[in-house]
Design a protein around this motif. Structure first.
Motif, mmCIF file in Angstrom:
data_model
loop_
_atom_site.group_PDB
_atom_site.id
_atom_site.type_symbol
_atom_site.label_atom_id
_atom_site.label_comp_id
_atom_site.label_asym_id
_atom_site.label_seq_id
_atom_site.Cartn_x
_atom_site.Cartn_y
_atom_site.Cartn_z
ATOM 1 N N VAL A 74 -10.847 -37.527 -13.171
ATOM 2 C CA VAL A 74 -9.919 -36.515 -12.285
ATOM 3 C C VAL A 74 -9.198 -35.790 -13.408
ATOM 4 C CG1 VAL A 74 -8.427 -36.664 -10.564
ATOM 5 C CG2 VAL A 74 -9.858 -38.541 -10.496
ATOM 6 N N GLU A 75 -9.080 -34.480 -12.723
ATOM 7 C CA GLU A 75 -8.328 -33.636 -13.757
ATOM 8 C C GLU A 75 -7.010 -32.955 -12.840
ATOM 9 O OE1 GLU A 75 -10.419 -30.393 -15.558
ATOM 10 O OE2 GLU A 75 -12.082 -31.867 -16.431
ATOM 11 N N PHE A 76 -5.962 -33.020 -13.360
ATOM 12 C CA PHE A 76 -4.889 -32.703 -12.493
ATOM 13 C C PHE A 76 -4.236 -31.222 -13.287
ATOM 14 C CE2 PHE A 76 -5.015 -37.179 -12.005
ATOM 15 C CZ PHE A 76 -5.055 -37.256 -10.602
ATOM 16 N N ALA A 77 -3.660 -30.687 -12.561
ATOM 17 C CA ALA A 77 -2.838 -29.070 -13.099
ATOM 18 C C ALA A 77 -1.689 -29.903 -13.321
ATOM 19 C CB ALA A 77 -2.834 -28.255 -11.930
ATOM 20 N N LYS A 78 -0.960 -28.678 -14.065
ATOM 21 C CA LYS A 78 0.620 -28.897 -14.609
ATOM 22 C C LYS A 78 1.467 -29.583 -13.591
ATOM 23 C CE LYS A 78 4.128 -26.595 -17.026
ATOM 24 N NZ LYS A 78 4.478 -25.229 -17.632
ATOM 25 N N ASN A 79 1.219 -29.199 -12.407
ATOM 26 C CA ASN A 79 2.072 -29.678 -11.041
ATOM 27 C C ASN A 79 1.649 -30.768 -10.509
ATOM 28 O OD1 ASN A 79 -0.051 -28.974 -9.693
ATOM 29 N ND2 ASN A 79 0.894 -27.411 -8.442
ATOM 30 N N GLY A 80 0.703 -31.499 -10.964
ATOM 31 C CA GLY A 80 0.160 -33.023 -10.484
ATOM 32 C C GLY A 80 -0.839 -32.644 -9.467
ATOM 33 N N GLU A 81 -1.013 -31.681 -8.888
ATOM 34 C CA GLU A 81 -2.124 -31.470 -8.023
ATOM 35 C C GLU A 81 -3.670 -31.559 -8.696
ATOM 36 O OE1 GLU A 81 -2.150 -30.634 -4.647
ATOM 37 O OE2 GLU A 81 -0.025 -30.688 -4.525
ATOM 38 N N TRP A 82 -4.612 -32.219 -7.862
ATOM 39 C CA TRP A 82 -5.770 -32.675 -8.496
ATOM 40 C C TRP A 82 -6.574 -31.273 -8.596
ATOM 41 C CZ3 TRP A 82 -10.525 -31.317 -5.939
ATOM 42 C CH2 TRP A 82 -10.373 -31.069 -4.662
ATOM 43 N N LYS A 83 -7.566 -31.125 -9.652
ATOM 44 C CA LYS A 83 -8.293 -29.832 -9.821
ATOM 45 C C LYS A 83 -9.551 -30.141 -9.691
ATOM 46 C CE LYS A 83 -7.529 -27.519 -13.442
ATOM 47 N NZ LYS A 83 -7.244 -26.936 -14.802
ATOM 48 N N GLU A 84 -10.059 -31.287 -10.271
ATOM 49 C CA GLU A 84 -11.448 -31.581 -10.024
ATOM 50 C C GLU A 84 -11.559 -33.283 -9.995
ATOM 51 O OE1 GLU A 84 -15.596 -31.465 -12.939
ATOM 52 O OE2 GLU A 84 -13.726 -30.481 -13.485
ATOM 53 N N VAL A 85 -12.563 -33.702 -9.390
ATOM 54 C CA VAL A 85 -12.797 -34.995 -9.105
ATOM 55 C C VAL A 85 -14.228 -35.227 -9.343
ATOM 56 C CG1 VAL A 85 -12.884 -37.026 -7.752
ATOM 57 C CG2 VAL A 85 -10.896 -35.527 -7.374
ATOM 58 N N ASP A 86 -14.709 -36.007 -10.349
ATOM 59 C CA ASP A 86 -16.162 -36.070 -10.636
ATOM 60 C C ASP A 86 -16.621 -37.880 -10.627
ATOM 61 O OD1 ASP A 86 -18.670 -36.018 -11.535
ATOM 62 O OD2 ASP A 86 -18.201 -35.105 -13.283
ATOM 63 N N CYS A 87 -17.147 -38.155 -9.833
ATOM 64 C CA CYS A 87 -17.720 -39.354 -9.537
ATOM 65 C C CYS A 87 -19.075 -39.662 -9.697
ATOM 66 C CB CYS A 87 -17.296 -39.996 -8.171
ATOM 67 S SG CYS A 87 -15.690 -39.881 -7.779
ATOM 68 N N LYS A 88 -19.572 -39.516 -11.185
ATOM 69 C CA LYS A 88 -20.994 -39.325 -11.523
ATOM 70 C C LYS A 88 -21.852 -40.433 -10.792
ATOM 71 C CE LYS A 88 -19.814 -37.517 -16.203
ATOM 72 N NZ LYS A 88 -19.657 -37.882 -17.546
ATOM 73 N N TYR A 89 -21.280 -41.668 -10.711
ATOM 74 C CA TYR A 89 -22.104 -42.796 -10.151
ATOM 75 C C TYR A 89 -21.816 -43.134 -9.045
ATOM 76 C CZ TYR A 89 -23.050 -42.519 -15.251
ATOM 77 O OH TYR A 89 -23.145 -42.144 -16.543
ATOM 78 N N GLY A 90 -20.990 -42.572 -8.139
ATOM 79 C CA GLY A 90 -20.401 -42.909 -6.874
ATOM 80 C C GLY A 90 -20.259 -41.573 -6.109
ATOM 81 N N GLU A 91 -19.203 -42.109 -5.278
ATOM 82 C CA GLU A 91 -18.888 -40.926 -4.204
ATOM 83 C C GLU A 91 -17.403 -40.340 -4.235
ATOM 84 O OE1 GLU A 91 -19.749 -40.079 0.515
ATOM 85 O OE2 GLU A 91 -20.031 -42.092 -0.243
ATOM 86 N N VAL A 92 -17.034 -39.218 -3.827
ATOM 87 C CA VAL A 92 -15.865 -38.833 -4.085
ATOM 88 C C VAL A 92 -15.161 -39.324 -3.005
ATOM 89 C CG1 VAL A 92 -14.128 -36.667 -3.618
ATOM 90 C CG2 VAL A 92 -16.261 -36.784 -5.297
ATOM 91 N N PRO A 93 -14.087 -39.969 -3.006
ATOM 92 C CA PRO A 93 -13.532 -40.558 -1.719
ATOM 93 C C PRO A 93 -13.237 -39.732 -0.703
ATOM 94 C CG PRO A 93 -12.039 -41.266 -3.615
ATOM 95 C CD PRO A 93 -13.296 -40.155 -4.133
ATOM 96 N N GLU A 94 -13.514 -40.186 0.529
ATOM 97 C CA GLU A 94 -13.595 -39.067 1.738
ATOM 98 C C GLU A 94 -12.528 -38.213 1.845
ATOM 99 O OE1 GLU A 94 -14.133 -40.190 5.915
ATOM 100 O OE2 GLU A 94 -16.217 -40.264 5.257
ATOM 101 N N ALA A 95 -11.167 -39.100 1.774
ATOM 102 C CA ALA A 95 -9.925 -38.381 1.981
ATOM 103 C C ALA A 95 -9.581 -37.355 1.100
ATOM 104 C CB ALA A 95 -8.776 -39.481 1.961
ATOM 105 N N ILE A 96 -10.195 -37.135 0.081
ATOM 106 C CA ILE A 96 -10.086 -35.951 -0.762
ATOM 107 C C ILE A 96 -10.627 -34.638 -0.450
ATOM 108 C CG2 ILE A 96 -10.376 -35.150 -3.387
ATOM 109 C CD1 ILE A 96 -10.236 -38.238 -3.954
#
Length: 147
Positions: A74-96
């Motif tokens: 997971v990558e986050f910006a300076k303000n704490g907001e997510w920028k990227e979620v990478d789940c190579k071997y799974g699935e991005v959590p649905e709520a995101i």
């Protein structure tokens, strides 16, 4: 001619010092992440062990990256907001994933999982488990498909 030589010397000096300030990665503790990032991890990745976290300090910006033991990132910006979620071997959590994107994927690519999502300033990039990349604008309209 002297002015031109001084100008080139000054430009060369500036060009050689700017890279020294850019791209300074250093490991950090999860507790050093912005509160919003810590809450995101607790909410969407509860119980998943963190391998490491780091801060990438650029000249005018900073980003945070959290790598989990199972390979998720997971990558986050300076303000704490997510920028990227990478789940190579799974699935991005649905709520995101925003609901309109989930709806589009389930309707047009039934049975496919979202492996990664990247939120930019002007769009969302979504990678499916079959290698197809989808791009949506901020109003969640599909703007590009790349396979």
């Amino acid at each position: 001619m002297k002015k031109l030589a001084v100008l080139f010397a000054g430009a060369a000096l500036m060009a050689s010092t700017v890279p020294a300030f850019a791209g300074d990665d250093r490991p950090i503790q999860i507790s050093e992440l912005p509160a919003k990032s810590q809450e995101f991890i607790k909410t969407h990745f509860a119980g998943v062990e963190v391998s490491f976290a780091k801060i990438d300090e650029e000249l005018f910006d900073e980003d945070y990256t959290v790598i989990f033991v199972d390979g998720r990132k997971v990558e986050f910006a300076k303000n704490g907001e997510w920028k990227e979620v990478d789940c190579k071997y799974g699935e991005v959590p649905e709520a995101i994933v925003p609901q309109p994107i989930r709806d589009y994927v389930s309707k047009n690519f039934p049975g496919r999982k979202i492996r990664a999502i990247d939120r930019g300033r002007r769009d969302y990039d979504v990678e499916l488990d079959n290698g197809i990349d989808l791009e949506f604008d901020m109003q969640f309209r599909l703007t590009d498909i790349d396979d």
